[in-house]
Design a protein around this motif. Structure first.
Motif, PDB file in Angstrom:
ATOM      1  N   ASP A  79      31.085  41.723  41.313  1.00  8.64           N
ATOM      2  CA  ASP A  79      31.640  40.760  40.362  1.00  8.64           C
ATOM      3  C   ASP A  79      30.950  40.764  39.004  1.00  8.64           C
ATOM      4  OD1 ASP A  79      33.456  39.904  42.296  1.00  8.64           O
ATOM      5  OD2 ASP A  79      32.018  38.480  43.134  1.00  8.64           O
TER       6      ASP A  79
ATOM      7  N   SER B 236      32.340  33.508  45.040  1.00 11.26           N
ATOM      8  CA  SER B 236      33.485  34.346  44.703  1.00 11.26           C
ATOM      9  C   SER B 236      34.044  34.952  45.996  1.00 11.26           C
ATOM     10  CB  SER B 236      33.066  35.449  43.734  1.00 11.26           C
ATOM     11  OG  SER B 236      32.025  36.211  44.297  1.00 11.26           O
ATOM     12  N   ARG B 237      35.223  35.530  45.864  1.00  8.16           N
ATOM     13  CA  ARG B 237      35.888  36.120  47.022  1.00  8.16           C
ATOM     14  C   ARG B 237      35.082  37.308  47.553  1.00  8.16           C
ATOM     15  NH1 ARG B 237      41.229  36.355  47.819  1.00  8.16           N
ATOM     16  NH2 ARG B 237      41.728  35.896  45.671  1.00  8.16           N
ATOM     17  N   ARG B 239      34.778  40.150  51.207  1.00  4.06           N
ATOM     18  CA  ARG B 239      35.256  40.551  52.519  1.00  4.06           C
ATOM     19  C   ARG B 239      34.607  39.622  53.538  1.00  4.06           C
ATOM     20  NH1 ARG B 239      38.279  44.448  52.586  1.00  4.06           N
ATOM     21  NH2 ARG B 239      37.796  44.870  50.414  1.00  4.06           N
ATOM     22  N   GLY B 273      41.062  31.752  51.711  1.00  7.03           N
ATOM     23  CA  GLY B 273      41.136  32.288  50.357  1.00  7.03           C
ATOM     24  C   GLY B 273      40.098  33.372  50.090  1.00  7.03           C
ATOM     25  N   THR B 275      36.796  32.919  49.934  1.00  4.90           N
ATOM     26  CA  THR B 275      35.535  32.387  49.420  1.00  4.90           C
ATOM     27  C   THR B 275      34.698  31.876  50.582  1.00  4.90           C
ATOM     28  OG1 THR B 275      36.492  30.193  49.189  1.00  4.90           O
ATOM     29  CG2 THR B 275      36.631  31.637  47.273  1.00  4.90           C
ATOM     30  N   THR B 313      25.450  37.189  46.067  1.00  3.55           N
ATOM     31  CA  THR B 313      26.815  36.725  45.810  1.00  3.55           C
ATOM     32  C   THR B 313      26.771  35.585  44.804  1.00  3.55           C
ATOM     33  OG1 THR B 313      26.786  35.174  47.627  1.00  3.55           O
ATOM     34  CG2 THR B 313      27.628  37.349  48.115  1.00  3.55           C
ATOM     35  N   SER B 314      27.867  35.423  44.105  1.00  2.00           N
ATOM     36  CA  SER B 314      27.897  34.448  43.019  1.00  2.00           C
ATOM     37  C   SER B 314      28.530  33.141  43.460  1.00  2.00           C
ATOM     38  CB  SER B 314      28.728  34.993  41.855  1.00  2.00           C
ATOM     39  OG  SER B 314      28.077  36.075  41.266  1.00  2.00           O
ATOM     40  N   ILE B 316      30.770  30.406  42.125  1.00  2.00           N
ATOM     41  CA  ILE B 316      31.660  30.307  40.965  1.00  2.00           C
ATOM     42  C   ILE B 316      31.994  28.861  40.651  1.00  2.00           C
ATOM     43  CG2 ILE B 316      32.684  32.595  41.301  1.00  2.00           C
ATOM     44  CD1 ILE B 316      35.198  31.158  42.386  1.00  2.00           C
TER      45      ILE B 316
ATOM     46  N   GLU C 385      44.391  34.529  41.662  1.00  2.00           N
ATOM     47  CA  GLU C 385      44.863  34.293  43.027  1.00  2.00           C
ATOM     48  C   GLU C 385      46.294  34.777  43.206  1.00  2.00           C
ATOM     49  OE1 GLU C 385      42.771  32.968  45.535  1.00  2.00           O
ATOM     50  OE2 GLU C 385      41.331  33.467  43.968  1.00  2.00           O
ATOM     51  N   ARG C 412      46.313  27.267  45.306  1.00  2.00           N
ATOM     52  CA  ARG C 412      45.201  28.102  44.868  1.00  2.00           C
ATOM     53  C   ARG C 412      45.308  28.522  43.388  1.00  2.00           C
ATOM     54  NH1 ARG C 412      41.408  28.996  48.056  1.00  2.00           N
ATOM     55  NH2 ARG C 412      40.510  30.548  46.666  1.00  2.00           N
ATOM     56  N   ILE C 417      38.216  33.305  40.496  1.00  2.00           N
ATOM     57  CA  ILE C 417      36.914  33.530  39.874  1.00  2.00           C
ATOM     58  C   ILE C 417      36.900  33.134  38.392  1.00  2.00           C
ATOM     59  CG2 ILE C 417      37.371  35.978  39.440  1.00  2.00           C
ATOM     60  CD1 ILE C 417      34.355  36.455  40.084  1.00  2.00           C
ATOM     61  N   GLN C 419      38.254  30.539  37.319  1.00  2.00           N
ATOM     62  CA  GLN C 419      38.184  29.082  37.350  1.00  2.00           C
ATOM     63  C   GLN C 419      39.165  28.437  36.368  1.00  2.00           C
ATOM     64  OE1 GLN C 419      35.887  26.823  39.438  1.00  2.00           O
ATOM     65  NE2 GLN C 419      36.773  28.576  40.491  1.00  2.00           N
ATOM     66  N   LEU C 447      29.858  24.380  36.703  1.00  2.00           N
ATOM     67  CA  LEU C 447      29.183  25.665  36.513  1.00  2.00           C
ATOM     68  C   LEU C 447      29.948  26.382  35.406  1.00  2.00           C
ATOM     69  CD1 LEU C 447      28.422  27.150  40.061  1.00  2.00           C
ATOM     70  CD2 LEU C 447      27.036  25.610  38.662  1.00  2.00           C
ATOM     71  N   PRO C 450      29.449  32.010  36.552  1.00  2.00           N
ATOM     72  CA  PRO C 450      28.974  32.273  37.915  1.00  2.00           C
ATOM     73  C   PRO C 450      27.453  32.465  37.934  1.00  2.00           C
ATOM     74  CG  PRO C 450      30.812  33.707  37.354  1.00  2.00           C
ATOM     75  CD  PRO C 450      30.392  33.032  36.088  1.00  2.00           C
ATOM     76  N   VAL C 451      26.847  32.021  38.999  1.00  2.00           N
ATOM     77  CA  VAL C 451      25.391  32.169  39.171  1.00  2.00           C
ATOM     78  C   VAL C 451      25.152  32.747  40.547  1.00  2.00           C
ATOM     79  CG1 VAL C 451      23.182  30.985  39.062  1.00  2.00           C
ATOM     80  CG2 VAL C 451      25.157  29.991  37.925  1.00  2.00           C
ATOM     81  N   ARG C 452      24.313  33.769  40.624  1.00  4.73           N
ATOM     82  CA  ARG C 452      24.006  34.354  41.931  1.00  4.73           C
ATOM     83  C   ARG C 452      23.207  33.343  42.749  1.00  4.73           C
ATOM     84  NH1 ARG C 452      26.707  39.339  42.030  1.00  4.73           N
ATOM     85  NH2 ARG C 452      26.846  39.942  39.864  1.00  4.73           N
ATOM     86  N   LEU C 453      23.527  33.283  44.047  1.00  6.12           N
ATOM     87  CA  LEU C 453      22.848  32.292  44.885  1.00  6.12           C
ATOM     88  C   LEU C 453      21.343  32.506  44.913  1.00  6.12           C
ATOM     89  CD1 LEU C 453      25.422  32.012  47.789  1.00  6.12           C
ATOM     90  CD2 LEU C 453      24.824  30.249  46.131  1.00  6.12           C
TER      91      LEU C 453
END
Ligand SMILES: Cc1cc2nc3c(=O)[nH]c(=O)nc-3n(C[C@H](O)[C@H](O)[C@H](O)COP(=O)(O)OP(=O)(O)OC[C@H]3O[C@@H](n4cnc5c(N)ncnc54)[C@H](O)[C@@H]3O)c2cc1C
Ligand SMILES: Cc1cc2nc3c(=O)[nH]c(=O)nc-3n(C[C@H](O)[C@H](O)[C@H](O)COP(=O)(O)OP(=O)(O)OC[C@H]3O[C@@H](n4cnc5c(N)ncnc54)[C@H](O)[C@@H]3O)c2cc1C
Lengths: 104, 396, 470
Positions: A79, B236-237, B239, B273, B275, B313-314, B316, C385, C412, C417, C419, C447, C450-453
C-alpha cells in the motif's frame, strides 16, 4: 500511451539525468534519479499495474497521493502510493492484486 | 399521533424491539434525534460473543442469542430479499489466547466454568491453535476455541431489523428528538413530546443507547446508564490472514472492570470487505470523543502481540463510540417498577449488537404478556445490584 | 519568541511561513511532499535540474524567492516528507507527523505543539464519476498537471481535457508542453453561466491583475495551438478494452444533463477530467475548526478560524487561485506570529478581491445536478470498493436512508483506502445527505493518512510532545 519528454529535446533544457534501476515484479527497470516509482512506470508506457477485487486494472488517477489507486508493495511494504514515493536505486516493487480469482 | 409503543432510539436495540413489537401486532413508532442506524450501532464492531461472558444472567442471554441469530439472519434474508444487502452473519468461532504463562490457567478455568453452563469451548494446544490461526504468534501460552462466537455487520443488521419492522407496520421517524414526556393529570406517562409533535403511547420504550440516562431524565426518571468510550482501528484491505475472532484473555478483565482508567484489549477479526478490525479500548471519559493517540498506540501494541505480521500493515481509519454502560454490567430490559408505562431496553455496553435480537424478543413478550424465553427479572431495573445506583426518592 | 507551526508548503503555507518569520516568530513548516511548492509550484526534483524550468510555471520567481528565503532564514525550518497524520486536542493542539519516505514503515515520529497553528493543506481535484472513468488512461486533470510539471510525463499522446473551471486551461497547456496533442477542452458550463459568473464585473477580474494576465495567456496559447475550447460539453463515457481508447463527448443542457443525440466519439488514449476542487479538511476538523456551509474552513478577515490560535489560508478556505492563497498566507502568517494588523493592509485588500474571484468561479463552474443522467447502473461511484451507482441507490432506497454514515456502511462506498476522498462528496450528493449533520459529512478523518501499525505501536507515552523541538 504515457511517455516522458526526452531530455535532449525538452525545451526546459534539463541537465543530463542520472539513472537508477528498480525491479518491478522481478523485472529490472531503468529510471531517472528523482522520479517517483509511478513516474518510472509511466515513462515506460505502463498506465496500469494494480488489480482490483473485481479484476480491473488501475494505475495513476489523481497523481498527488489522494486516491490510492496507484498503490504497490515496495521493499515488502504494501500500500505504498507510487505517485508519491521517490524511487531509490535497488527498490523492489511488487504490484498488488486483490482480484478474487488470484490465489497467490 | 397515537401509537401503542413509542420507541426512543433507532439503533440496533430500538430496531430489534420495534420489529418484535410490530410483529406481535402492536402499533409502533420509532423516533430518533438523528438518522437511524447512525449512532453507537454504527460505531462499534459486530462481534456476537459467548466467549467473553462470565457465568451469570448475561451469559444466559448470550447463549440464547447465539441460538437465536442463525434463525434471525435467515428470516431477515428471506423477508427482505436479494435487493437488500446481506447482514454478513458468520459463525466463524472465536479463539481466545493467553499471552502470558500466568494468564494460561485462569483462561482454562474460565472456559471450564462456561462449559458447565452450555458454552462450547475446547482447549487448544499451541499447534492446534496455529492450525486455526496460522499467523498467530506461536509464543502464546494457552488458547481456547469457542465455535459459537459469530459476527454480523452491525449497520446492515440494524437496517434489516428496521426494514422488517417497517414491513410489519412500524413507523420510523428520524430527526425527531424527544424533548419531554406526555403525562396525564395523575402523572402517568402517556407518551413523549418531540420538537414537532406529541406522540401518545401506551408504552414508552427508551432504547437510546448511551444517552438513555439523559432521555430517562428528560422523561422524569433516573436511570444509571453512562457512556464508556471505545476506539477501533481498521486496516487496509489484505488477503485473509485472520480467520476467527481472536483476542487475548485480558479482555475479560477489561469488560468486567469498573475502573475508570483506560483499558485496552485486542479483539482482532477480518471482515468480508477484506479489512481487519482491531478493537477496542474502554475508557470512562464522559461523551468526550477527541482522538487520543496513546489509546491507538496501545491498541496497536496489543494487536502486534497476537499477530506480529500486522506490524507493516496500515491502519487507514480510527473510529469510536460510547458503549451504554450500567454499573453492574447488565442491560436493563423491562418496565420501570417506579413509573408504569416507562420501559427500557438499554445498557448493553459492549454486547448490544449480539444481544439485540433476544432483547427485542424479551421486550416483545413482556409488552404483550406472552411467556418470555428467559427469566426477565435479572434485567429489571428493580434488581438488587442497582439499588445503590438509583436515587432514593425514586423518580421525580 | 512565538513558535508558529504551518502545515502545507504550497503558495499559502510558504507565504505564511515567511510572513510569520518577518513578524519575529520561529517557524516550522511540515509538508508531506518531497519538496516545497505545493500543487501550484510542483516542480522537478533537485536530481533533475533544468535551466529553463521557469517556463513551466507562472510566478516562478516568486517561488524561488520564497524557497530561498525559507532555506536561508535560520528561524524557518521546512520539514519535507513530513506527513501530518493526526491532531490531538486533549491538551493544547498536538500535531503528530511521520517523517520519511511516503508510506514507508519505520518513519520518525514527531509530536509538535506550537503557540499558533496555520493550516495551508490545499485541495485536490474533484472528478464526477462517468461510465469508464475507472479505466486506466483516465486521470484527474490535476494528475496530468502534476505529472507534467513534476516528472515531465505526458499521460497520453492524444488527450481530451474535460470538466469544469478555469483550471482546465493550464492543464491543456501543460499537456501540449509535454508533447501531447490536446484534442479539445470540454467545459461543462455554458455561456450564460459563464456570463453570470465572469461577466457582470469584468473589471474585478482585471483588478486581480495576474490572474487576468494568466487567463489571457492561456487563451492565447489555445489559439496558437488550435486547441478547441468548447462550452456546455462533457465526457460522458470513456471506452476501451482494458484501457482508454476513446472518449464520448456530449453537449449538456444548463443543468449539465447530456442532450441525447449530440454524442461524438473521439479516439484518445488519455482523458483528463476535473469538476472543481475539494479542500483537504481533515486536519482543521480534527483541530475543531468550524467548517462553513460552503464546506471550507470558516475564517474571518484575519484568516482566523473558530479555534483560538489556529489560522487557515489557501484553498482550504475557498478556491480562489494562487493570488488568494498568497494574500491569505501573508495575513495568516503575520497575525499567527502576533504581528500588528496595520502592517498587512494591502494583503487584506487583495484577499478580499480574491474571495470575489472564488465566488465567480463557483457561480460559473459549480457542479449542476443534471450530471447524474450520464450515469449507468454499473458505473462505479466509489473507486476503492468498486460500488456501482445502481447498487448504491438501490441500497439507499431499500434502507430508506438519506444519511451518509449508514449508506457508507451498508454499501461500502467511501470505506476503502482513500477514505472517501474521491467519492465522498458524490455519495453525499447522490443520497441527499445533509453534510451539516455530523453523520452526514464525508470530510471527517481522524487519521489524516494511513499509519503502519508498527509505527503506531512504537509511539509510547515517552514521546510526549516535544515543546519547541524541531
Ligand atoms: C468501540 C465499540 C465496539 C463495540 N463492539 C461491539 C461488539 O463487537 N459486539 C457487540 O455486540 N456490541 C459492541 N459494541 C456495543 C454496541 O455497539 C452497543 O451496545 C449497541 O450499538 C447499542 O445499541 P443501541 O441501540 O442501544 O444504541 P444506539 O445505536 O446508540 O442507538 C440509540 C439511539 O438513540 C438516539 N437518541 C438519543 N437521544 C435521543 C433523544 N433524546 N431523542 C430521540 N432519539 C435519541 C440516538 O440518536 C441513537 O440513534 C461496541 C461498542 C463500541 C463503542
Ligand atoms: C494536482 C493539482 C495541480 C494544480 N495545478 C495548478 C496550476 O497549474 N495552476 C493553478 O492555477 N492552480 C493549480 N492547482 C490549484 C491549486 O490548488 C492552487 O492554485 C494552489 O496551489 C493552492 O495553494 P495552497 O497553498 O492553498 O495549497 P497547495 O498548493 O495544495 O499546498 C498544500 C500543501 O499541503 C501539503 N499537505 C496537505 N495535507 C498535508 C498533511 N496532512 N501533512 C503534510 N502536508 C500536507 C501538500 O503536500 C501540499 O504541498 C492545482 C491543484 C491540484 C490539486
Amino acid at each position: 500511451m504515457s511517455s516522458i519528454v526526452p531530455f535532449e529535446s525538452d525545451p526546459i533544457r534539463p541537465a543530463e539525468p542520472r539513472c537508477l534501476t528498480i525491479s518491478v515484479d522481478g523485472e529490472r527497470i531503468e529510471g531517472l534519479r528523482g522520479q517517483s516509482i509511478a513516474g518510472i512506470l509511466l515513462a515506460q508506457g505502463r498506465t496500469a499495474w494494480r488489480t482490483t477485487v473485481a479484476g480491473r486494472e488501475r494505475g495513476v488517477f489523481c497523481g498527488i497521493g489522494v486516491c490510492f489507486d496507484c498503490v504497490g508493495t515496495v521493499n515488502g511494504e504494501s500500500d505504498v502510493r507510487l505517485c508519491l514515493r521517490r524511487a531509490r536505486d535497488g527498490d523492489t516493487v511488487e504490484t498488488q492484486d486483490d482480484s478474487e480469482e488470484d490465489t497467490r | 399521533m397515537r401509537t401503542d409503543v413509542v420507541i426512543v432510539g433507532a439503533g440496533i436495540i430500538g430496531a430489534a424491539c420495534a420489529r418484535e413489537a410490530a410483529r406481535a401486532g402492536l402499533s409502533v413508532t420509532v423516533v430518533d434525534r438523528g438518522a437511524a442506524a447512525s449512532a453507537t450501532s454504527a460505531r462499534g464492531e459486530g462481534n456476537l460473543l459467548v466467549s467473553d461472558k462470565a457465568p451469570g444472567p448475561e451469559l444466559d442471554l448470550a447463549l440464547l442469542a447465539a441460538d437465536h441469530w442463525p434463525g434471525l439472519a435467515a428470516e431477515l434474508a428471506d423477508e427482505l430479499g436479494g435487493a437488500f444487502p446481506d447482514i454478513e452473519y458468520q459463525r466463524k468461532g472465536g479463539v481466545v489466547v493467553a499471552t502470558t504463562p500466568e494468564g494460561a490457567e485462569p483462561l482454562r478455568a474460565f472456559a471450564r466454568r462456561q462449559t458447565e453452563l452450555g458454552v462450547e469451548a475446547a482447549d487448544l494446544s499451541v499447534p492446534e491453535a496455529l492450525e486455526l490461526e496460522p499467523h498467530l504468534d506461536p509464543a502464546v501460552a494457552a488458547a481456547v476455541h469457542y465455535p459459537q462466537d459469530a459476527q454480523v455487520q452491525p449497520v446492515i443488521a440494524t437496517e434489516a431489523l428496521l426494514a422488517s419492522a417497517r414491513r410489519a407496520g412500524a413507523k420510523i421517524l428520524p430527526h425527531s428528538e424527544v424533548v419531554g414526556p406526555v403525562r396525564d393529570r395523575n402523572g402517568r406517562l402517556g407518551g413523549v413530546r418531540t420538537a414537532a409533535e406529541a406522540i401518545s403511547a401506551g408504552a414508552v420504550l427508551v432504547a437510546a443507547g448511551p444517552w438513555s440516562g439523559e432521555v430517562a431524565r428528560t422523561l422524569g426518571a433516573d436511570l444509571p446508564v453512562r457512556p464508556r468510550r471505545g476506539m477501533v482501528l481498521v486496516t487496509s484491505r489484505m488477503r485473509q490472514r485472520v480467520f476467527h475472532k481472536v483476542y487475548d484473555a485480558d479482555y475479560f478483565g477489561a469488560t468486567q472492570s469498573s475502573d475508570e482508567g483506560l483499558q485496552t484489549s485486542s479483539v482482532i477479526e477480518s471482515t468480508p470487505g477484506g479489512t481487519v478490525l482491531i478493537g477496542s479500548s474502554r475508557q470512562q471519559i464522559g461523551f468526550d470523543d477527541r482522538l487520543r493517540v496513546e489509546v491507538l498506540a496501545r491498541i496497536a501494541r496489543k494487536a502486534l502481540r497476537l499477530f506480529p505480521f500486522l506490524e507493516t500493515t496500515s491502519a487507514i481509519r480510527a473510529y469510536g463510540g460510547f458503549r451504554p454502560y450500567v454499573p453492574d454490567h447488565l442491560p436493563v430490559i423491562g418496565e420501570d417498577h417506579r413509573d408504569p408505562g416507562l420501559w427500557y431496553a438499554t445498557g448493553h455496553e459492549g454486547a448490544g449488537i449480539g444481544l439485540a435480537g433476544v432483547t427485542g424478543a424479551l421486550i416483545g413478550a413482556q409488552l404483550t404478556g406472552a411467556e418470555p424465553a428467559l427469566d426477565p427479572r435479572p434485567f429489571q431495573l428493580s434488581r438488587p445490584s442497582l439499588a445503590a445506583h438509583l436515587s432514593p426518592g425514586g423518580p421525580t | 519568541m512565538k513558535h508558529v507551526l504551518v502545515i502545507g508548503a504550497g503558495p499559502a503555507g510558504l507565504t505564511a511561513a515567511v510572513a510569520a518569520a518577518d513578524a519575529g516568530a520561529r517557524v516550522t513548516v511540515l509538508d508531506s511532499g518531497t519538496g516545497p511548492g505545493g500543487q501550484y509550484w510542483r516542480h522537478l526534483p533537485p536530481e533533475r535540474p533544468s535551466r529553463r524550468e521557469a517556463r513551466l510555471h507562472h510566478g516562478w520567481s516568486e517561488f524561488e524567492r520564497l524557497r530561498e528565503r525559507t532555506e536561508r532564514d535560520g528561524s524557518i525550518d521546512v520539514v519535507t516528507e513530513a506527513q501530518a497524520w493526526a491532531i490531538e486536542t486533549t491538551g493544547g493542539a498536538t500535531v503528530h507527523a511521520l517523517i520519511g519516505p511516503s508510506d514507508a514503515a519505520g518513519r520518525e515520529a514527531l509530536a509538535l505543539e506550537a503557540d499558533s497553528l496555520v493550516f495551508a493543506t490545499g485541495a485536490h481535484d474533484r472528478t464526477l464519476p462517468f461510465p469508464g472513468w475507472n479505466l486506466p488512461g483516465v486521470f484527474s486533470a490535476g494528475a496530468a498537471q502534476a505529472l507534467a510539471k513534476g516528472e515531465r510525463i505526458a499521460v497520453g499522446r492524444r488527450a481530451v481535457v474535460a470538466g469544469a473551471g478555469p483550471f482546465l486551461l493550464p492543464v491543456a497547456q501543460s499537456l501540449t508542453a509535454t508533447g501531447s496533442t490536446v484534442l479539445g477542452v470540454y467545459e461543462a458550463a455554458r455561456t450564460p453561466a459563464l456570463a453570470k459568473g465572469w461577466l457582470p464585473r469584468p473589471w474585478r477580474l482585471l483588478s486581480s491583475a495576474r490572474k487576468g494576465g494568466e487567463l489571457a495567456g492561456y487563451l492565447a496559447h489555445h489559439l496558437r495551438h488550435r486547441v478547441p475550447y468548447r462550452l456546455g460539453r462533457a465526457v460522458v463515457e470513456a471506452r476501451g478494452d482494458g484501457r482508454v481508447e476513446e472518449a464520448v463527448i456530449a453537449r449538456l443542457d444548463a443543468d449539465w444533463s447530456p442532450i441525447p443525440g449530440t454524442e461524438l466519439t473521439v479516439a484518445a488514449d488519455a482523458v483528463c477530467v476535473s469538476h472543481g476542487f475539494t479542500p483537504r479538511l481533515e486536519l482543521p476538523i480534527a483541530a475543531g475548526c468550524e467548517i462553513g456551509p460552503d464546506r471550507f474552513v470558516t475564517v474571518d478577515d484575519d484568516q482566523r478560524t473558530s479555534v483560538d490560535g489556529v489560522w487557515a489560508a489557501g484553498e482550504i478556505t475557498g478556491i480562489g487561485g494562487v493570488d488568494a492563497a498568497l494574500a491569505e498566507g501573508r495575513v495568516a502568517g503575520h497575525l499567527a506570529a502576533g504581528g500588528d494588523r496595520s502592517a498587512i493592509g494591502p494583503a487584506r485588500r487583495r484577499r478580499r478581491a480574491s474571495a470575489d474571484f472564488a465566488r465567480r468561479i463557483e457561480a460559473a463552474h459549480g457542479v449542476r445536478p443534471g450530471w447524474t443522467a450520464w450515469m449507468r447502473e454499473d458505473t462505479v461511484v466509489c473507486r476503492c470498493e468498486e460500488v456501482a451507482y445502481g447498487a448504491l441507490l438501490g441500497t439507499a432506497a431499500a434502507t430508506e436512508q438519506g444519511s451518509l454514515r449508514s449508506v457508507k456502511l451498508t454499501t461500502r462506498a467511501g470505506l476503502g483506502i482513500c477514505q472517501a476522498r474521491m467519492c465522498g462528496r458524490t455519495v453525499e450528493e447522490l443520497t441527499g445527505a445533509d453534510p451539516s449533520r455530523a453523520a452526514d459529512t464525508s470530510d471527517r478523518r481522524p487519521l489524516a493518512a494511513p499509519v503502519r501499525l508498527g509505527d503506531l505501536a512504537g509511539l509510547s507515552s515517552k514521546d510526549d510532545p516535544q515543546k519547541g523541538e524541531h
